[in-house]
Design a protein around this motif. Sequence first.
Motif, mmCIF file in Angstrom:
data_model
loop_
_atom_site.group_PDB
_atom_site.id
_atom_site.type_symbol
_atom_site.label_atom_id
_atom_site.label_comp_id
_atom_site.label_asym_id
_atom_site.label_seq_id
_atom_site.Cartn_x
_atom_site.Cartn_y
_atom_site.Cartn_z
ATOM 1 N N ILE A 52 -3.603 -3.149 7.403
ATOM 2 C CA ILE A 52 -2.956 -1.818 7.257
ATOM 3 C C ILE A 52 -1.628 -1.821 8.047
ATOM 4 C CG2 ILE A 52 -4.814 -0.269 6.672
ATOM 5 C CD1 ILE A 52 -4.755 0.842 9.558
ATOM 6 N N GLY A 53 -1.037 -2.969 8.936
ATOM 7 C CA GLY A 53 -0.013 -3.060 9.451
ATOM 8 C C GLY A 53 0.017 -2.593 10.976
ATOM 9 N N ALA A 54 -0.947 -2.570 11.576
ATOM 10 C CA ALA A 54 -1.339 -2.137 13.048
ATOM 11 C C ALA A 54 -0.694 -3.182 13.853
ATOM 12 C CB ALA A 54 -2.904 -2.143 13.357
ATOM 13 N N THR A 55 -0.841 -4.518 13.616
ATOM 14 C CA THR A 55 -0.190 -5.475 14.771
ATOM 15 C C THR A 55 1.245 -5.557 14.658
ATOM 16 O OG1 THR A 55 -2.346 -6.829 14.529
ATOM 17 C CG2 THR A 55 -0.348 -7.754 15.635
ATOM 18 N N TRP A 56 1.745 -5.163 13.080
ATOM 19 C CA TRP A 56 3.352 -5.110 12.956
ATOM 20 C C TRP A 56 3.912 -4.037 13.659
ATOM 21 C CZ3 TRP A 56 7.011 -8.035 10.560
ATOM 22 C CH2 TRP A 56 8.188 -6.971 9.949
ATOM 23 N N ALA A 57 3.095 -2.978 13.682
ATOM 24 C CA ALA A 57 3.516 -1.743 14.479
ATOM 25 C C ALA A 57 3.696 -2.024 15.657
ATOM 26 C CB ALA A 57 2.693 -0.371 14.151
ATOM 27 N N ASP A 58 2.655 -2.565 16.461
ATOM 28 C CA ASP A 58 2.588 -2.717 17.701
ATOM 29 C C ASP A 58 3.693 -3.857 18.232
ATOM 30 O OD1 ASP A 58 0.774 -2.446 20.310
ATOM 31 O OD2 ASP A 58 1.278 -4.755 20.283
ATOM 32 N N GLY A 59 3.943 -4.836 17.439
ATOM 33 C CA GLY A 59 5.066 -5.534 17.819
ATOM 34 C C GLY A 59 6.348 -4.894 17.649
ATOM 35 N N PHE A 60 6.579 -4.064 17.003
ATOM 36 C CA PHE A 60 7.794 -3.233 16.934
ATOM 37 C C PHE A 60 7.991 -2.462 18.339
ATOM 38 C CE2 PHE A 60 9.670 0.955 16.105
ATOM 39 C CZ PHE A 60 11.001 0.548 15.781
ATOM 40 N N ALA A 61 6.870 -1.717 18.585
ATOM 41 C CA ALA A 61 6.896 -0.527 19.662
ATOM 42 C C ALA A 61 7.118 -1.578 21.075
ATOM 43 C CB ALA A 61 5.509 0.025 19.822
ATOM 44 N N ASN A 62 6.349 -2.812 21.052
ATOM 45 C CA ASN A 62 6.386 -3.611 22.093
ATOM 46 C C ASN A 62 7.786 -4.303 22.482
ATOM 47 O OD1 ASN A 62 5.757 -5.577 24.105
ATOM 48 N ND2 ASN A 62 4.944 -7.083 22.554
ATOM 49 N N VAL A 63 8.559 -4.629 21.358
ATOM 50 C CA VAL A 63 9.871 -5.471 21.611
ATOM 51 C C VAL A 63 10.773 -3.913 22.207
ATOM 52 C CG1 VAL A 63 11.908 -6.013 20.453
ATOM 53 C CG2 VAL A 63 9.916 -7.138 19.910
ATOM 54 N N ARG A 226 -3.845 6.876 1.193
ATOM 55 C CA ARG A 226 -3.212 8.288 1.129
ATOM 56 C C ARG A 226 -1.516 8.622 1.704
ATOM 57 N NH1 ARG A 226 -8.483 9.714 1.503
ATOM 58 N NH2 ARG A 226 -8.360 9.846 3.944
ATOM 59 N N MET A 227 -1.394 7.624 2.792
ATOM 60 C CA MET A 227 -0.171 7.788 3.290
ATOM 61 C C MET A 227 0.943 6.819 2.644
ATOM 62 S SD MET A 227 -1.263 8.373 7.588
ATOM 63 C CE MET A 227 -2.855 7.421 7.356
ATOM 64 N N GLY A 228 0.569 6.087 1.866
ATOM 65 C CA GLY A 228 1.587 5.336 0.782
ATOM 66 C C GLY A 228 1.349 4.064 0.829
ATOM 67 N N LEU A 229 0.259 3.396 1.421
ATOM 68 C CA LEU A 229 0.160 1.838 1.856
ATOM 69 C C LEU A 229 0.196 1.135 0.534
ATOM 70 C CD1 LEU A 229 -0.344 -0.630 3.496
ATOM 71 C CD2 LEU A 229 -2.984 0.055 3.069
ATOM 72 N N VAL A 230 -0.177 1.715 -0.485
ATOM 73 C CA VAL A 230 -0.039 0.765 -2.064
ATOM 74 C C VAL A 230 1.321 1.029 -2.496
ATOM 75 C CG1 VAL A 230 -0.648 0.966 -4.352
ATOM 76 C CG2 VAL A 230 -2.426 1.494 -2.612
ATOM 77 N N GLU A 231 2.310 2.117 -2.268
ATOM 78 C CA GLU A 231 3.638 2.154 -2.724
ATOM 79 C C GLU A 231 4.489 1.002 -1.702
ATOM 80 O OE1 GLU A 231 1.429 5.316 -4.331
ATOM 81 O OE2 GLU A 231 1.703 4.638 -2.125
#
Length: 531
Positions: A52-63, A226-231
């Motif tokens: 669901i993109g958790a590690t991607w989000a953490d990478g963004f916050a981390n940089v 519900r938060m838009g992952l499929v789209e």
Amino acid sequence: MTALVLTLLMSVVINPSRIESGPEASRYFLRHQLDWIEDESRLKVWEKSFRIGATWADGFANVRKRLSFASRDYLFATRDQPSALEYMATCKQFCEVYNLTRYIVSSGVDDVKVPVFLDGKDTGFTEEIKIGRITFDNKSRILAFSSNPNAMLVYGGDVGLDEFPRHQRAEELYQVAQARVTWGFDLAMWGSHFGNDTLFYRIALDARAGKGGWSHHFTTIEDAVRMGLVEKINETRGTTFTRDGFIADCKKRARDEATYQEAYMCNPKGGTAAIVPWSNIELCRVEVEAERVHLEAGQIKDLFGEFRPETKIARDARIHEFLTGAFPRLLASTARHSLGYDVAASGQGDLAAVYVDRIEAAVSTAAGLMTFRTDDWDFHDVVTRWFMDRVVAVRGAGDKTGLGAKICWELEKHYPGRFVGISFTSSKSDLGFALMNRLATAEKRWPKDKEWDDVATDYYALRKTFVGKKWVFTAGTNQLNQASHCDIGWAGALSDEGGKNAGYTGATEDIQTWGRDRSDRSEEREFAMEG
């Protein structure tokens, strides 16, 4: 994400305040990702679905945080080296796409020697591991570590524990990680559940109850949809999923409701423990060479053709020639051997595995492994008979439960006293218990090199629980080989069982069986055809 979306994200990184504006930020991240990015708590835990993109989000916050704070390192730990390097590539991608590479002083992978501990004690030995590194001009760094928790010992800074429930040495890693943040740094962990007896699950329960100072995040696959992952997936991948169709696809791949609940709905399965601790698995990995082959159904068809009665002799010869070329070291061995055959007949499902050990006193060490996925029963028959015919002093055992009943019956008749069929229905507990003891004492061994890493995780994926008066063993998930549902591990257990058969009588047995001493290679081609 598409290049367009990544380009739009540049403004968010360069101007961090814009991430706080809901309408603007929602163009780039979904709500569950924003919740994680915006959470500045010192202690964070995220129970999450797969993918669901958790590690991607953490990478963004981390940089963003490294660029905002000087001399503040981030220590990222995950379950294996590829995952660690993938995270570093993601962080570097943010910098490249956002035109921030000018702030990077250096990046790369460092080889570092770390101490080897056993039961909390320094053994005096060291292990060489790789650490991914990005260093910024403000002296902040991102450091990525994989399986050995001791690699973190000399560092301090913010810590992120990726897929923490699935780390082989989670308890040890946590003890090291929590000490790294003593001087006011942050500690975050996230992952999908892997049973309800993990440290991650216990911490998550505390967080749910508001205990321990943890900020709690919880996102199921249905929440993310519900938060838009499929789209978002359709936008970036060009797919045409519907929400209902996407959920149905997840359920189909999970294969059963319990797996779907654990992997996607954050509801862990009942309590089980690994067959032995990971530290024992590490002791079973030794510096030794062994041969290994894997074939998929399509490859078998391309290499040898489809089975037809009228072309069987020629097809058998092609299979024999291929195996002879694939396992020269095994064929040259004059040691005693044992063989385990875990039966599966599917072009897409579980693995069939032929696992051969070299036996020396009480120790069995993997000498050859062949795995394949096919419903071509003739191929199964030719391959198993080739190993039984060609490997010196081999005794074998196979799973005669269900699909394996017929082929194991035939092998028993063809190799009386040398091959035995084992019913998993009645003997699985005994097999698992014997394997558990051999792993615990390092009497079961296999190569340490990377090609065999998934064998280590296959054994580790075997789960045990005590029911009534006996151990019950089940198959967990092999993180490095999703096709194997502990099929390799059970083949190894069967090999041990096969090795219990009557001992090898040396050259006398060879002459009785093949008409000459096995060391006589003068008629190699004819001999191969006889197999």
